[in-house]
Design an enzyme around this catalytic site. Structure first.
Site, PDB file in Angstrom:
ATOM      1  N   HIS A 242      -4.885  12.806  -2.169  1.00  0.00           N
ATOM      2  CA  HIS A 242      -5.082  11.839  -1.245  1.00  0.00           C
ATOM      3  C   HIS A 242      -5.341  10.511  -1.945  1.00  0.00           C
ATOM      4  O   HIS A 242      -5.893  10.478  -2.892  1.00  0.00           O
ATOM      5  CB  HIS A 242      -6.576  12.111  -0.465  1.00  0.00           C
ATOM      6  CG  HIS A 242      -7.124  10.995   0.261  1.00  0.00           C
ATOM      7  ND1 HIS A 242      -6.506  10.598   1.344  1.00  0.00           N
ATOM      8  CD2 HIS A 242      -8.134  10.098   0.320  1.00  0.00           C
ATOM      9  CE1 HIS A 242      -6.767   9.675   1.926  1.00  0.00           C
ATOM     10  NE2 HIS A 242      -7.973   9.160   1.577  1.00  0.00           N
TER      11      HIS A 242
ATOM     12  N   GLU B 276     -14.742  12.549   0.846  1.00  0.00           N
ATOM     13  CA  GLU B 276     -13.700  13.281   1.633  1.00  0.00           C
ATOM     14  C   GLU B 276     -13.114  14.640   1.183  1.00  0.00           C
ATOM     15  O   GLU B 276     -11.941  14.736   1.464  1.00  0.00           O
ATOM     16  CB  GLU B 276     -12.441  12.151   1.662  1.00  0.00           C
ATOM     17  CG  GLU B 276     -12.918  10.691   2.485  1.00  0.00           C
ATOM     18  CD  GLU B 276     -11.865   9.907   2.953  1.00  0.00           C
ATOM     19  OE1 GLU B 276     -11.703   9.707   3.850  1.00  0.00           O
ATOM     20  OE2 GLU B 276     -11.175   9.266   2.021  1.00  0.00           O
TER      21      GLU B 276
ATOM     22  N   HIS C 129      -4.307   5.891  -1.610  1.00  0.00           N
ATOM     23  CA  HIS C 129      -4.521   4.701  -0.781  1.00  0.00           C
ATOM     24  C   HIS C 129      -3.237   3.423  -1.010  1.00  0.00           C
ATOM     25  O   HIS C 129      -3.550   2.361  -1.370  1.00  0.00           O
ATOM     26  CB  HIS C 129      -5.582   4.136  -0.622  1.00  0.00           C
ATOM     27  CG  HIS C 129      -6.740   4.933  -0.352  1.00  0.00           C
ATOM     28  ND1 HIS C 129      -7.715   5.458  -1.388  1.00  0.00           N
ATOM     29  CD2 HIS C 129      -7.505   5.322   0.759  1.00  0.00           C
ATOM     30  CE1 HIS C 129      -8.452   6.577  -0.944  1.00  0.00           C
ATOM     31  NE2 HIS C 129      -8.378   6.082   0.415  1.00  0.00           N
TER      32      HIS C 129
ATOM     33  N   HIS D 169      -5.493   3.493   6.420  1.00  0.00           N
ATOM     34  CA  HIS D 169      -6.302   4.244   5.559  1.00  0.00           C
ATOM     35  C   HIS D 169      -5.699   4.754   4.173  1.00  0.00           C
ATOM     36  O   HIS D 169      -6.009   4.136   3.173  1.00  0.00           O
ATOM     37  CB  HIS D 169      -7.191   5.496   6.125  1.00  0.00           C
ATOM     38  CG  HIS D 169      -7.688   6.469   5.317  1.00  0.00           C
ATOM     39  ND1 HIS D 169      -8.655   7.315   5.835  1.00  0.00           N
ATOM     40  CD2 HIS D 169      -8.230   6.434   3.910  1.00  0.00           C
ATOM     41  CE1 HIS D 169      -9.426   7.835   4.951  1.00  0.00           C
ATOM     42  NE2 HIS D 169      -8.992   7.054   3.632  1.00  0.00           N
TER      43      HIS D 169
END
Length: 238
Positions: A104, A85, A106, A167
């Site tokens: 990023h 990603e 989660h 996500h």
């Protein structure tokens, strides 16, 4: 005298390794997720490598686990691939010159908000940097190509963070230290908001109590960032 680019990259690799260990301890990442930082004055980005093939314990992350890529997502230094990603990072850097780092992750409590019509609110004094709101990117797909990266960057706009529906989240900052601290605090605030909603009506912190930087009055960005970063870095030092 400015630092040599090699020294700058070495310093960023060390900080990204520290960021990764902090994010793992806070359960924001592992095995998926990745921090990155822009190499100032270049079109390069230092980012946690794609460690999945080695099944590496990210709590043991070292500078050697960080690679350098260009804004097309091509690795120019390092023995690993860039994360799948990576385009989430590269496309944000393209359109946000103010951004020096991208996280990023989660985290479960933030993901819970991404699935509902209840917005994350500035309910905690260490999370008011997000007082302008946290938009939601309305898709759970992997951000595995530039078009999807551009869509996430567009959803982020000029904000400090964006939720990815079902996500995760992406948080930006002027430095890897600021972005890391902000990502941790956003998840902690989301958890507090969920807890408070079980007790009664939730009230946001009055915007009149915030500075121009959206910090609670009396707290500087330097204090906000480095007091927490330095403490957590000490706790996770290898």
């Amino acid at each position: 005298m400015s630092s040599h680019p090699t020294e700058v990259i070495a310093s960023l690799k060390d900080k990204i390794a520290t960021s990764t260990r902090i994010l793992v301890r806070e359960r924001l990442i592992g095995p998926f997720g990745h921090p990155s930082a822009r190499v100032p004055g270049t079109g390069l980005v230092a980012v946690l490598g794609h460690t999945h093939d080695d099944v590496k314990d990210l709590a043991e992350t070292e500078p050697g686990d960080v690679v350098v890529m260009d804004l097309d997502g091509e690795v120019v230094e390092g023995s690993m691939d860039a994360p799948g990603e990576r385009f989430m990072h590269t496309e944000i850097y393209r359109v946000r010159p103010d951004v020096g780092a991208v996280i990023h992750a989660h985290p479960m409590h933030c993901i819970a908000f991404s699935m509902t019509d209840v917005p994350l609110a500035p309910v905690w004094h260490l999370c008011t940097l997000f007082a302008d709101g946290v938009p939601v990117y309305d898709s759970a797909v992997q951000i595995d190509n530039p078009d999807r990266g551009r869509a996430v960057a567009a959803a982020l706009g000029d904000r400090k963070g964006v939720l990815l529906k079902g996500h995760g989240l992406t948080v930006v900052g002027s430095s890897i230290e600021e972005a890391t601290v902000s990502a941790v605090n956003l998840e902690r605030s989301a958890r507090l908001q969920i807890m408070a909603q079980g007790i009664g009506a939730v009230e946001s912190i009055d915007r009149a109590e915030l500075t121009d930087d959206l910090l609670t009055d009396g707290l500087t960005l330097e204090e906000y960032t480095h007091t927490q970063w330095d403490y957590w870095a000490m706790e996770t030092a290898r």
